[in-house]
Each structure stands twice: as structure tokens, then as C-alpha cells.
Design an enzyme around this catalytic site. Structure first.
Site, PDB file in Angstrom:
ATOM      1  CB  SER A 242      95.154 -15.104 -50.358  1.00  0.00           C
ATOM      2  OG  SER A 242      94.678 -16.356 -49.915  1.00  0.00           O
TER       3      SER A 242
ATOM      4  CG  HIS B  89      93.113 -19.330 -44.875  1.00  0.00           C
ATOM      5  ND1 HIS B  89      91.905 -18.755 -44.475  1.00  0.00           N
ATOM      6  CD2 HIS B  89      93.273 -18.999 -46.177  1.00  0.00           C
ATOM      7  CE1 HIS B  89      91.376 -18.119 -45.506  1.00  0.00           C
ATOM      8  NE2 HIS B  89      92.173 -18.246 -46.550  1.00  0.00           N
TER       9      HIS B  89
ATOM     10  CG  ASN C 163      91.401 -13.455 -48.479  1.00  0.00           C
ATOM     11  OD1 ASN C 163      90.364 -12.804 -48.446  1.00  0.00           O
ATOM     12  ND2 ASN C 163      92.134 -13.567 -49.550  1.00  0.00           N
TER      13      ASN C 163
ATOM     14  N   GLY D 144      92.400 -16.546 -62.970  1.00  0.00           N
ATOM     15  CA  GLY D 144      93.511 -16.204 -62.090  1.00  0.00           C
ATOM     16  C   GLY D 144      94.714 -17.091 -62.357  1.00  0.00           C
TER      17      GLY D 144
ATOM     18  CB  ILE E 284      96.729 -22.416 -62.253  1.00  0.00           C
ATOM     19  CG1 ILE E 284      95.621 -22.194 -63.299  1.00  0.00           C
ATOM     20  CG2 ILE E 284      96.549 -23.773 -61.587  1.00  0.00           C
ATOM     21  CD1 ILE E 284      94.230 -22.141 -62.731  1.00  0.00           C
ATOM     22  CD  GLU E 285     101.952 -23.751 -60.440  1.00  0.00           C
ATOM     23  OE1 GLU E 285     102.450 -23.970 -59.316  1.00  0.00           O
ATOM     24  OE2 GLU E 285     101.489 -24.653 -61.153  1.00  0.00           O
TER      25      GLU E 285
END
Length: 302
Positions: free
Chosen positions: A88, A102, A104, A259, A261-262
């Protein structure tokens, strides 16, 4: 299949980050290897404060274990194990004349109590979010997407372009997030498309990303811009944040499966504005963009 695709996204991450570093000329990606306590982990790469890119991330992950209760309800399944992997990326350029992008590409498997695969599918896509509309850039991005699709099915581009326009849509604003691209999900084996066929298609789209985006960056990165244009970029970035936190399924999946977070929130831009009841001037380039976002355009003539 999961091992083959996992290996592919490692290689694709290297290709994309190298291309982005080259066009930036200053900043490099910081790499962060992380592990998920329930199983799996990932390799996050983030670029910040470059000549061209203000912030961006190109992340890969491969996670597995028991499917969380919240996702069991979403997929309408019982207590099953899962494996999910994908790449991603989100890139936020500094110059408002350069669009945000973007992309993914992902693969998912679910297993029964004996470890047998009971379901599997691919998903993904790539889409462009400009702040100032250059129609040549829009046509280039969409043509690159179409060329990749056409190698596999003559209907894929039209179908997945339409789904992209429908998915990346801020319903509460009645406007698209950007000018679209491709979006596909639940690509499962059928009589006409094997899982290997889907793998070939998804990797073809993944391989097209650099050609779809980098030429646009190179063409626009040195264009002059004003403080007012930068402000407009930050206002539009606010719409990007709204979509990711309100509507985006990938963000919600990451948060509900514990997952990192960062890595999940690396898609958020560093400088954003929410201006009360903001409207661009009549007849301005800013208004032109909004008109396009409210009415999706067919960028490739049939």
C-alpha cells in the site's frame, strides 16, 4: 500463491521506492521492520521533507492468525484463520501542481479448522488525486491503467474505472476524492479466470505504477506556485483525510485486525486545513477541479 505474491510485493516495493528517490533527488526512504503480535509483520518505508515529496509511504505487510470477531461479521464467516498480504502506498508531493497518488495491491486467504484454503482473492488498484487539473496528466494516468488492463480483458478498464469512481467518493461531500484510476476487489478463481490469471493481471497493474505516475511528477515538480495555491492544496488534503478515516475499507481493516497504527495512518498528509464553508472563486482553476470531482470524466476516448 501467497508465497509467490508476497515475494512479488517485496520486489515491487524496491522498484517503486528507488524510482521515487531518484525523482526526489534529496530525501530517501526510512525503513522500519515491524512484527504483529498475533502473527506476521511488515516492512514500512517512509519518505519525508524531500525536494519533491513532502511525505509518502510505500508499505508491505503479511499478517496471519485468527480472523478477529469484527471481521468475521464483515465477511459473514465463523471462527477461521486468515492470511493477508499487500503493498500500500500514498505519496503527498510538496508542489500543489503535482498530484497525490495512492495504490494498493493485495491478496487474501481464509482457512478451515484443518488448514485448508476455503476462500482466496486478489484486490487493489491505483488512483490519482490532483489539486490542479492537467488533462494531459489525467489521460496519461488512465491510458497507462487501460494498457495494463487490456492485456488481460477488454472490459477490465471500463469496469474497474467505474468501480474506482464509485469507491473513492466522499458521499458526505458529494464529490470524488480524485480523478480515479482502477479499483478491483474479490477477484476470485472462475471458469474463465484462474487465480494465476488474476495474479498476472494484478502484477501487471502493479508494474505499471511507475510509468503511470513518475512522468507526471517530472513534468510538474518545478512549476511555480503561490501561497494561495498551497492553501488550496491543504484544503483538498483535508478531503483526502476525511475519506481515509470515514470510508476507506483498508484503513478500517488494518485498525480492526490490530495492524500497526503508524503504518496504517502514514497515508495522512503532514499539513492539512479545514476552512469553514470554503468555496473557490467562480471560474477559477480550483472551481474547475471541483466540477470534475462532482461529475466523473471518461478520460480515454472510446
Amino acid at each position: 500463491m501467497k508465497d509467490t505474491f508476497f515475494k512479488y510485493i517485496h520486489s515491487l516495493q524496491d522498484t517503486i521506492t528507488s524510482a521515487l528517490e531518484k525523482v526526489d533527488g534529496k530525501a530517501t526512504f526510512k525503513e522500519d521492520i515491524w512484527e504483529r503480535p498475533e502473527g506476521g509483520g511488515g516492512r514500512t518505508r517512509v519518505i519525508e521533507n524531500g525536494n519533491v515529496f513532502e511525505k509518502g509511504g510505500v508499505n508491505i505487510s503479511g499478517v496471519h492468525g485468527k480472523l478477529p470477531k469484527s471481521m468475521q461479521a464483515y465477511f459473514n464467516v465463523g471462527n477461521v484463520d486468515f492470511f493477508a498480504c499487500g503493498l500500500s502506498l500514498v505519496i503527498h508531493p510538496k508542489n500543489p501542481m503535482v498530484p497525490t497518488v495512492h495504490a494498493n495491491w493485495r491478496y487474501f486467504e481464509m482457512y478451515d479448522e484443518n488448514g485448508n484454503i476455503v476462500d482466496s482473492w486478489f484486490g487493489g488498484g491505483q488512483d490519482l488525486t490532483p489539486y490542479y487539473l492537467f488533462e494531459d496528466d489525467a489521460r496519461h494516468f488512465h491510458q497507462t491503467c487501460k494498457t495494463a488492463c487490456d492485456r488481460h480483458n477488454q472490459y477490465f478498464y471500463n469496469d474497474y474505472k467505474k468501480r474506482c469512481d464509485e469507491y473513492f467518493y466522499n458521499a458526505h461531500r458529494e464529490e470524488a476524492r480524485g480523478i480515479g484510476g482502477l479499483f478491483f476487489d474479490y477477484c476470485k478463481a472462475t471458469e474463465t479466470m484462474s487465480l494465476k490469471n488474476w495474479y498476472d493481471f494484478v502484477t501487471d497493474v502493479g508494474n505499471s505504477f511507475v510509468e503511470a505516475y513518475i512522468p507526471i511528477v517530472e513534468k510538474r515538480k518545478d512549476l511555480p506556485y503561490t501561497d494561495a495555491q498551497r492553501t488550496w492544496q491543504e484544503i483538498r488534503r483535508g478531503r483526502y483525510v476525511e475519506f481515509n478515516l470515514v470510508h476507506d475499507k483498508g484503513t478500517l481493516f488494518g485498525l480492526k485486525t490490530n495492524g500497526r497504527i503508524e503504518s496504517i495512518l502514514m497515508s495522512l498528509p503532514p499539513h492539512v486545513q479545514w476552512v469553514y464553508d470554503h468555496h473557490p472563486e467562480k471560474g477559477s482553476e480550483e472551481e474547475k477541479l471541483l466540477d470534475i470531482l462532482k461529475n466523473p470524466v471518461e478520460w480515454i476516448k472510446k
